[in-house]
Design a protein around this motif. Sequence first.
Motif, PDB file in Angstrom:
ATOM      1  N   CYS A   3      -3.443  -3.564   2.870  1.00 23.49           N
ATOM      2  CA  CYS A   3      -4.532  -2.694   3.269  1.00 23.49           C
ATOM      3  C   CYS A   3      -5.767  -2.629   2.423  1.00 23.49           C
ATOM      4  CB  CYS A   3      -4.413  -1.245   3.171  1.00 23.49           C
ATOM      5  SG  CYS A   3      -2.837  -0.941   4.195  1.00 23.49           S
ATOM      6  N   CYS A  47       0.845   3.656   2.228  1.00 22.31           N
ATOM      7  CA  CYS A  47       1.294   3.708   3.533  1.00 22.31           C
ATOM      8  C   CYS A  47       2.574   2.935   3.969  1.00 22.31           C
ATOM      9  CB  CYS A  47       0.083   3.527   4.451  1.00 22.31           C
ATOM     10  SG  CYS A  47      -0.149   1.876   4.684  1.00 22.31           S
ATOM     11  N   CYS A  54       0.850  -1.100  -0.141  1.00 24.18           N
ATOM     12  CA  CYS A  54      -0.039   0.003  -0.091  1.00 24.18           C
ATOM     13  C   CYS A  54       0.974   1.410   0.071  1.00 24.18           C
ATOM     14  CB  CYS A  54      -0.854  -0.042   1.359  1.00 24.18           C
ATOM     15  SG  CYS A  54      -1.892   1.340   1.334  1.00 24.18           S
TER      16      CYS A  54
END
Length: 392
Positions: free
Chosen positions: A253, A248, A246
Amino acid sequence: MTARPENAHQARILRLLRTDGPRSRAELGDVVALSRSKIALELDRLAALGLVRSDGFAASRGGRRSEIVRLAANLRFLGVDIGATSVDVAVTNGELEVLGHLSRPADVRDGPTAVLDQVLEMVAKLRADGVVGEVHGAGIGVPGPVSLRDGTPIAPPIMPGWDRYPVREAMSQELGCPVLVNNDVNMMALGELHAGLARSAEDFLLVKIGTGIGCGIIVRGEIYSGVSGSAGDIGHIRVDDHGPVCACGNSGCLEAYFGGAALARDALAAARSGRSPFLAERLAEKGALTAEDVGAAAAAGDAHAVGMVREGGRKVGTVLAGLVNFFNPGLVVISGGVAGLGHALLAEIRSVVYQRSLPLATGNLPIVLSDLGGTAGVIGAARMVSDHVFSA
Ligand SMILES: [Zn+2]
């Protein structure tokens, strides 16, 4: 200098007039529970501050006819919705009716200086069109976590260059009015509360499925932001330990499966492998694919694209089922660009949530698609700053 109410009674009157529209002095007195002389005093003060005006007389309730009061005609709020790929700027009156609205493509990755300059240009355009005079407050939504105390984005995954940029201070200086900054999903939730399907809901969830996936939480008619402002960041709930990486930095996720970027990635793979003839044709035409193309393919009956939408809906539904068990909302509104995938997506989300959440939580739980189109974010941003301006 923007005029502000002097006490809690005045603030309450202003918010009532904003949300419910013009009211007679008698009705206001009933709702605010003030005596006739006290309400007259507060309304006279608000008129002297230039915040309310008289608007004729109500039909008689027996005895003297009661004067109708409404918000001053020159009240103006700005609602700014900075998305990953677009910027929207709207100007509203005191009742938050949109008087002018501009929407332009923009890349949030160009950084705060470029994007905020574009916002100011759009405000200037609205001024030139004559719909903005003095601005009494501006609300700004950004697609990432925001420190509400400082009015700055904090380590936003899809907004490189914005980390701790003083958005509130910079824009307040430029616009010469109070400015508040918040996460875009929270703004959409407030927009639904003010003007959308959640108008009569006190406790509800707004799930945005766009470039990112997030959830606005409204508790007793107000945003619940959590201790530091990151409540509702459901895009980074892990749905599979071995899933794709992801933005992040973690893997698996929800957003890495079904955000706009994930859909574009899967669409490209489906086009190249020949699994989706529709997407292959689109790719040959345009040279790139987006989440909207998946929606078009699904609408055209492309079996692989329909499967992608169903699979994404199942993942969103699984996360949402947990949220419903936890929060017991009265309503769930689905919104955002990918929500344009429409009723196939909604049907899948509904079926998973109704199947997996507790019967007591889903017994009376509508799950609906937003009907506000692109205006929820700007109306919500204007609502946020109006709450601030209309406070003692
Ligand atoms: Zn993530």
